[in-house]
Design a protein around this motif. Structure first.
Motif, PDB file in Angstrom:
ATOM      1  N   VAL A 104      87.599 105.975  84.835  1.00 13.51           N
ATOM      2  CA  VAL A 104      89.044 105.726  84.853  1.00 13.51           C
ATOM      3  C   VAL A 104      89.788 107.051  84.707  1.00 13.51           C
ATOM      4  N   GLY A 105      90.493 107.451  85.758  1.00 12.47           N
ATOM      5  CA  GLY A 105      91.168 108.750  85.813  1.00 12.47           C
ATOM      6  C   GLY A 105      90.364 109.658  86.726  1.00 12.47           C
ATOM      7  N   GLY A 106      91.028 110.209  87.751  1.00  8.04           N
ATOM      8  CA  GLY A 106      90.308 111.041  88.732  1.00  8.04           C
ATOM      9  C   GLY A 106      90.803 112.473  88.745  1.00  8.04           C
ATOM     10  N   GLY A 107      91.293 112.952  87.594  1.00  8.67           N
ATOM     11  CA  GLY A 107      91.792 114.338  87.513  1.00  8.67           C
ATOM     12  C   GLY A 107      90.656 115.327  87.358  1.00  8.67           C
ATOM     13  N   THR A 108      90.945 116.461  86.720  1.00 10.46           N
ATOM     14  CA  THR A 108      89.968 117.540  86.555  1.00 10.46           C
ATOM     15  C   THR A 108      88.613 116.998  86.105  1.00 10.46           C
ATOM     16  N   MET A 109      88.601 116.186  85.052  1.00 11.34           N
ATOM     17  CA  MET A 109      87.324 115.722  84.492  1.00 11.34           C
ATOM     18  C   MET A 109      86.804 114.492  85.224  1.00 11.34           C
TER      19      MET A 109
ATOM     20  N   LEU B  68      85.881 104.692  91.122  1.00  8.04           N
ATOM     21  CA  LEU B  68      86.749 105.752  90.598  1.00  8.04           C
ATOM     22  C   LEU B  68      88.179 105.227  90.634  1.00  8.04           C
ATOM     23  N   VAL B  69      88.775 105.094  89.441  1.00  6.88           N
ATOM     24  CA  VAL B  69      90.069 104.416  89.344  1.00  6.88           C
ATOM     25  C   VAL B  69      91.206 105.411  89.100  1.00  6.88           C
ATOM     26  N   GLU B  70      92.238 105.299  89.924  1.00  4.09           N
ATOM     27  CA  GLU B  70      93.447 106.116  89.725  1.00  4.09           C
ATOM     28  C   GLU B  70      94.675 105.219  89.794  1.00  4.09           C
ATOM     29  N   THR B  71      95.850 105.817  89.581  1.00  4.34           N
ATOM     30  CA  THR B  71      97.071 105.018  89.546  1.00  4.34           C
ATOM     31  C   THR B  71      97.819 105.018  90.881  1.00  4.34           C
ATOM     32  N   LYS B  72      97.591 106.058  91.705  1.00  2.68           N
ATOM     33  CA  LYS B  72      98.310 106.148  92.980  1.00  2.68           C
ATOM     34  C   LYS B  72      97.360 106.570  94.082  1.00  2.68           C
TER      35      LYS B  72
ATOM     36  N   GLU C 275      86.251 106.679  80.358  1.00  2.00           N
ATOM     37  CA  GLU C 275      87.702 106.925  80.439  1.00  2.00           C
ATOM     38  C   GLU C 275      87.979 108.421  80.457  1.00  2.00           C
ATOM     39  N   ALA C 276      88.800 108.862  81.443  1.00  2.00           N
ATOM     40  CA  ALA C 276      89.179 110.280  81.521  1.00  2.00           C
ATOM     41  C   ALA C 276      90.652 110.395  81.926  1.00  2.00           C
ATOM     42  N   VAL C 277      91.516 109.634  81.233  1.00  2.00           N
ATOM     43  CA  VAL C 277      92.965 109.736  81.480  1.00  2.00           C
ATOM     44  C   VAL C 277      93.509 110.814  80.539  1.00  2.00           C
ATOM     45  N   PRO C 278      94.752 111.270  80.716  1.00  2.00           N
ATOM     46  CA  PRO C 278      95.247 112.387  79.899  1.00  2.00           C
ATOM     47  C   PRO C 278      95.142 112.156  78.383  1.00  2.00           C
ATOM     48  N   GLU C 279      95.110 113.295  77.680  1.00  2.00           N
ATOM     49  CA  GLU C 279      94.889 113.297  76.218  1.00  2.00           C
ATOM     50  C   GLU C 279      96.161 112.838  75.497  1.00  2.00           C
ATOM     51  N   ASN C 280      96.369 111.531  75.479  1.00  2.00           N
ATOM     52  CA  ASN C 280      97.600 110.978  74.929  1.00  2.00           C
ATOM     53  C   ASN C 280      97.225 109.635  74.315  1.00  2.00           C
TER      54      ASN C 280
ATOM     55  N   GLN D 190      96.529 101.896  75.628  1.00  2.00           N
ATOM     56  CA  GLN D 190      96.889 100.876  76.618  1.00  2.00           C
ATOM     57  C   GLN D 190      95.743 100.654  77.615  1.00  2.00           C
ATOM     58  N   VAL D 191      95.112 101.752  78.041  1.00  2.00           N
ATOM     59  CA  VAL D 191      93.997 101.646  78.986  1.00  2.00           C
ATOM     60  C   VAL D 191      92.820 100.906  78.340  1.00  2.00           C
ATOM     61  N   PHE D 192      92.521 101.225  77.078  1.00  2.00           N
ATOM     62  CA  PHE D 192      91.383 100.568  76.402  1.00  2.00           C
ATOM     63  C   PHE D 192      91.628  99.086  76.160  1.00  2.00           C
TER      64      PHE D 192
ATOM     65  N   THR E 287      84.615 107.416  76.047  1.00  2.00           N
ATOM     66  CA  THR E 287      85.819 108.206  76.280  1.00  2.00           C
ATOM     67  C   THR E 287      85.452 109.676  76.381  1.00  2.00           C
ATOM     68  N   ASN E 288      86.174 110.387  77.258  1.00  2.00           N
ATOM     69  CA  ASN E 288      85.933 111.822  77.414  1.00  2.00           C
ATOM     70  C   ASN E 288      86.932 112.639  76.580  1.00  2.00           C
ATOM     71  N   THR E 289      87.614 111.983  75.645  1.00  2.00           N
ATOM     72  CA  THR E 289      88.601 112.706  74.833  1.00  2.00           C
ATOM     73  C   THR E 289      88.021 113.985  74.222  1.00  2.00           C
ATOM     74  N   SER E 290      88.848 115.042  74.142  1.00  2.00           N
ATOM     75  CA  SER E 290      88.343 116.263  73.496  1.00  2.00           C
ATOM     76  C   SER E 290      88.791 116.354  72.055  1.00  2.00           C
ATOM     77  N   SER E 291      89.749 115.528  71.649  1.00  2.00           N
ATOM     78  CA  SER E 291      90.250 115.755  70.293  1.00  2.00           C
ATOM     79  C   SER E 291      90.686 114.500  69.537  1.00  2.00           C
TER      80      SER E 291
ATOM     81  N   HIS F 138      81.591 113.441  75.824  1.00  2.00           N
ATOM     82  CA  HIS F 138      82.451 114.612  76.019  1.00  2.00           C
ATOM     83  C   HIS F 138      81.794 115.582  76.994  1.00  2.00           C
ATOM     84  N   PHE F 139      82.266 115.504  78.251  1.00  2.00           N
ATOM     85  CA  PHE F 139      81.756 116.392  79.307  1.00  2.00           C
ATOM     86  C   PHE F 139      82.541 117.703  79.261  1.00  2.00           C
ATOM     87  N   PHE F 140      82.016 118.707  79.956  1.00  2.00           N
ATOM     88  CA  PHE F 140      82.672 120.021  79.968  1.00  2.00           C
ATOM     89  C   PHE F 140      83.003 120.441  81.394  1.00  2.00           C
TER      90      PHE F 140
HETATM   91  N1  LIG Z   1      90.202 119.612  81.345  1.00  2.00           N
HETATM   92  C1  LIG Z   1      89.204 119.912  80.522  1.00  2.00           C
HETATM   93  O1  LIG Z   1      88.694 121.038  80.499  1.00  2.00           O
HETATM   94  C2  LIG Z   1      88.640 118.864  79.598  1.00  2.00           C
HETATM   95  C3  LIG Z   1      87.377 119.081  79.027  1.00  2.00           C
HETATM   96  C4  LIG Z   1      86.812 118.079  78.234  1.00  2.00           C
HETATM   97  C5  LIG Z   1      87.525 116.909  77.999  1.00  2.00           C
HETATM   98  N2  LIG Z   1      88.778 116.732  78.543  1.00  2.00           N
HETATM   99  C6  LIG Z   1      89.460 115.470  78.287  1.00  2.00           C
HETATM  100  O2  LIG Z   1      89.329 114.659  79.459  1.00  2.00           O
HETATM  101  C7  LIG Z   1      90.465 113.781  79.579  1.00  2.00           C
HETATM  102  C8  LIG Z   1      91.078 113.970  80.952  1.00  2.00           C
HETATM  103  O3  LIG Z   1      91.480 115.314  81.079  1.00  2.00           O
HETATM  104  P1  LIG Z   1      91.768 115.993  82.518  1.00  2.00           P
HETATM  105  O4  LIG Z   1      91.844 117.449  82.265  1.00  2.00           O
HETATM  106  O5  LIG Z   1      90.846 115.444  83.539  1.00  2.00           O
HETATM  107  O6  LIG Z   1      93.247 115.404  82.802  1.00  2.00           O
HETATM  108  P2  LIG Z   1      94.008 115.334  84.214  1.00  2.00           P
HETATM  109  O7  LIG Z   1      95.456 115.253  83.869  1.00  2.00           O
HETATM  110  O8  LIG Z   1      93.518 116.397  85.135  1.00  2.00           O
HETATM  111  O9  LIG Z   1      93.538 113.920  84.817  1.00  2.00           O
HETATM  112  C9  LIG Z   1      93.872 112.693  84.272  1.00  2.00           C
HETATM  113  C10 LIG Z   1      94.018 111.698  85.415  1.00  2.00           C
HETATM  114  O10 LIG Z   1      94.159 110.380  84.872  1.00  2.00           O
HETATM  115  C11 LIG Z   1      95.020 109.644  85.743  1.00  2.00           C
HETATM  116  N3  LIG Z   1      95.557 108.477  85.019  1.00  2.00           N
HETATM  117  C12 LIG Z   1      96.595 108.404  84.143  1.00  2.00           C
HETATM  118  N4  LIG Z   1      96.757 107.138  83.715  1.00  2.00           N
HETATM  119  C13 LIG Z   1      95.796 106.381  84.332  1.00  2.00           C
HETATM  120  C14 LIG Z   1      95.466 105.000  84.301  1.00  2.00           C
HETATM  121  N5  LIG Z   1      96.146 104.143  83.556  1.00  2.00           N
HETATM  122  N6  LIG Z   1      94.441 104.583  85.076  1.00  2.00           N
HETATM  123  C15 LIG Z   1      93.734 105.454  85.861  1.00  2.00           C
HETATM  124  N7  LIG Z   1      94.024 106.779  85.916  1.00  2.00           N
HETATM  125  C16 LIG Z   1      95.029 107.240  85.161  1.00  2.00           C
HETATM  126  C17 LIG Z   1      96.079 110.648  86.132  1.00  2.00           C
HETATM  127  O11 LIG Z   1      96.728 110.253  87.325  1.00  2.00           O
HETATM  128  C18 LIG Z   1      95.259 111.941  86.282  1.00  2.00           C
HETATM  129  O12 LIG Z   1      94.839 112.146  87.616  1.00  2.00           O
HETATM  130  C19 LIG Z   1      91.376 114.114  78.412  1.00  2.00           C
HETATM  131  O13 LIG Z   1      91.139 113.238  77.366  1.00  2.00           O
HETATM  132  C20 LIG Z   1      90.948 115.533  78.031  1.00  2.00           C
HETATM  133  O14 LIG Z   1      91.179 115.830  76.666  1.00  2.00           O
HETATM  134  C21 LIG Z   1      89.340 117.673  79.358  1.00  2.00           C
END
Ligand SMILES: NC(=O)c1ccc[n+]([C@@H]2O[C@H](COP(=O)([O-])OP(=O)(O)OC[C@H]3O[C@@H](n4cnc5c(N)ncnc54)[C@H](O)[C@@H]3O)[C@@H](O)[C@H]2O)c1
Length: 285
Positions: free
Chosen positions: A10-15, A32-36, A90-95, A101-103, A118-122, A142-144
């Motif tokens: 859940v979340g297709g950003g960086t991680m 692979l789930v995203e919002t848009k 789960e890999a949605v933003p660190e918020n 809400q996602v969980f 969850t892939n949360t870092s903190s 917790h992936f890197f």
């Molecule tokens: N970037 C890093 O180096 C790193 C390393 C380890 C852990 N993390 C953790 O990984 C998590 C994700 O970080 P990131 O850097 O990939 O963030 P990111 O902002 O690059 O990606 C998050 C993605 O989640 C999507 N998203 C938001 N709400 C959603 C929902 N309801 N359903 C599906 N997708 C949704 C967003 O559109 C976005 O593309 C965070 O918890 C962060 O702390 C990040």
């Protein structure tokens, strides 16, 4: 416990795109789930680009690339994607409110057997687990960054994580070609508990005029065999992310040794966040 075959990321950003990439390459069925749609397209094209690079470096064949892409099903429907998943990562933003809400949604829809990672870092794994009715099947994975390259997965046990779940997630991480290291839930886990104070101290050295960023990084590279100096690494991670994690450590332990350097706070206030803004301790293209 049944074997993990179907995974929803859940979340297709960086991680998230990196996590989907490694699961799919290891033969798992991945949603692979995203919002848009445009974010989903971007995530898939990043995976394709990264797979192309692996093909050109002869790390995988064209056929492995095609198979990996075939194993990924892009989705805009979280409910549909978790309905049959054995594991949700789960890999949605660190918020916290967003993750909560996602969980809640995942917990409502996923079968009883489904493990939620969850892939949360903190954020505390125990606190996130408490949002669901399955704290025993909730764990930190917790992936890197970059996920396809970095070997470590820090496996973080919440207060109530079932040891069988930990074992299963460790086995699954090994199937991805990763090295799982189990740790217990605590602010910053092990990785950031050790890394962030070092980065903060390096920033203090700049702040106090003890050395230039280049010289401080060279000391750590040449003297301590670090592949990347702490200030270059801080730019790569994002100075806002570093500040955020230091604040989590400071608030979690109430110990002044984790107080963020004023220079770090100022740089974040000024929008100098490192690689992503083109400027941090270094200038970036
Ligand atoms: N970037 C890093 O180096 C790193 C390393 C380890 C852990 N993390 C953790 O990984 C998590 C994700 O970080 P990131 O850097 O990939 O963030 P990111 O902002 O690059 O990606 C998050 C993605 O989640 C999507 N998203 C938001 N709400 C959603 C929902 N309801 N359903 C599906 N997708 C949704 C967003 O559109 C976005 O593309 C965070 O918890 C962060 O702390 C990040």
């Amino acid at each position: 416990m049944s074997e993990i075959k179907k995974v929803a990321v859940v979340g297709g950003g960086t991680m998230g795109n990196g996590i989907a990439h490694v699961f799919a390459m290891s033969g798992f069925d991945v949603d692979l789930v995203e919002t848009k749609q445009e974010l989903l397209d971007r995530a898939v094209s990043t995976i394709e680009k990264n797979l192309d690079r692996m093909v050109s470096r002869e790390k995988i064949s064209e056929e492995q690339k095609s198979r990996t892409l075939e194993n990924i099903r892009p989705s805009l429907d979280l409910t549909e994607s978790v309905k049959e998943a054995d594991l949700v990562v789960e890999a949605v933003p660190e918020n916290f409110p967003l993750k909560k809400q996602v969980f809640i949604e995942i917990d409502k829809t996923a079968p009883e057997r489904t493990i939620i990672a969850t892939n949360t870092s903190s954020i505390s794994i125990t606190k996130l687990a408490a949002v669901t009715d399955r704290a025993e099947k909730f764990i930190g994975m917790h992936f890197f960054n970059p996920v396809p390259v970095m070997k470590l997965v820090e496996i973080v046990n919440g207060l109530e994580t079932d040891p069988d779940v930990t074992e299963k997630i460790e086995k699954t991480s090994k199937k991805l070609g990763k090295v799982p290291i189990p740790v217990n839930d605590s602010p910053g886990f092990v990785s950031n508990r050790v890394l962030m104070p070092m980065i903060n101290e390096a920033i203090y050295c700049v702040y106090e005029g003890i050395g230039t960023p280049e010289h401080i990084d060279q000391v750590m590279k040449l003297g301590m065999a670090h592949p990347m100096g702490p200030l270059r690494l801080a730019d790569f991670i994002g100075l806002d992310v570093c500040l955020n994690i230091l604040n989590v450590l400071y608030e979690g332990f109430k110990d002044p040794k984790y107080r963020a350097c004023p220079l770090l706070v100022k740089m974040v206030d000024a929008g100098k966040l490192g690689d992503k803004t083109g400027i941090g301790f270094y200038l970036h293209d």
